[in-house]
Enzyme design. Sequence first.
Site, PDB file in Angstrom:
ATOM      1  N   VAL A 278       0.863  -1.173   0.000  1.00 47.42           N
ATOM      2  CA  VAL A 278       0.000   0.000   0.000  1.00 47.42           C
ATOM      3  C   VAL A 278       0.901   1.224   0.000  1.00 47.42           C
ATOM      4  O   VAL A 278       1.985   1.215   0.591  1.00 47.42           O
ATOM      5  CB  VAL A 278      -0.938   0.009   1.229  1.00 47.42           C
ATOM      6  CG1 VAL A 278      -1.546   1.382   1.454  1.00 47.42           C
ATOM      7  CG2 VAL A 278      -2.044  -1.025   1.060  1.00 47.42           C
ATOM      8  N   CYS A 279       0.480   2.265  -0.688  1.00 48.27           N
ATOM      9  CA  CYS A 279       1.176   3.545  -0.704  1.00 48.27           C
ATOM     10  C   CYS A 279       2.596   3.355  -1.250  1.00 48.27           C
ATOM     11  O   CYS A 279       2.814   2.616  -2.204  1.00 48.27           O
ATOM     12  CB  CYS A 279       1.150   4.162   0.691  1.00 48.27           C
ATOM     13  SG  CYS A 279       1.467   5.943   0.747  1.00 48.27           S
TER      14      CYS A 279
END
Length: 291
Positions: free
Chosen positions: A164-165
């Site tokens: 994520v990210c």
Amino acid sequence: MTDDATAENNSADRRDFLKSLTMAGLTACLATQSAMVSAAAPPAGGQPSPSPFGRLGAAAAGPDRPKIAMLVHPDFVLQDLLGPLTVFNLLRCETHLVWKNREPVMTEVGLPITPTTAFRDCPTNLDVLFAPGGLPGTIAAMEDPEVLQFFRDQGRTARYVTSVCTGSLLLGAAGLLRGYKATSHWAVRDYLPLMGATTVNDRVVHDRNRITGGGVTAGIDFGLTLAALLRSQEEAQGIQLIIEYAPAPPFNAGTPETAPKSVLDRIVASGAPRNERARQTAMRVGATLKG
């Protein structure tokens, strides 16, 4: 009985009443939550047996429970971890918070997180290998031989390799996104091609067994996507309902395309030095991957 005594008795009666009312409300709340969780849990018969929620590491092991390793490195973004972890907890997974050792690591909000499992003790043949974001910590991890080796080793056998990210930059640095489509936080996703990936501007990108999420809040979308793959769409929908995930932000400024130009320009300028360090790191790492 004097007026003072009567008032004191009435006050005691009110305290007892409020106490009983509070306990009744708490009991009802817990019963409702238990019923909701039970409704979302998989039916009996070959499915994971019930166990207390909130267990992590080896304590959460059980038959047919997906095995998940979630990296926790210094300066990672807590929300990147908590969104997916909330979903995995309701999914009753065996989730390991992994780092080099079991000493607490500091998150970007100043709250320490204690790893449950050292790299050397992490199970193999994982269902999910996961990297959170947090750009300063990601940049450091991109050139950390121990972290990169852990991801390379686990990435060879993991059912899903995920992030994520800015965690996708770490996957890229480990050579795990070469030839794959992927996404990242909008400020750095264009650096992924430096390490052999193809950038896609989507909230969650699923390419074969690589699943990457966009910035921070995309972690819940990412977690629900994985829940459907690991169990079923219906169970993922049940978890979405339990956590009441129905985004309705007060402003339409969550992407570069929708944010006011003045806001975008300010955020881009403030993050420029850090983002440039990420670009330079991606270039260095990418050059070694081509060699």
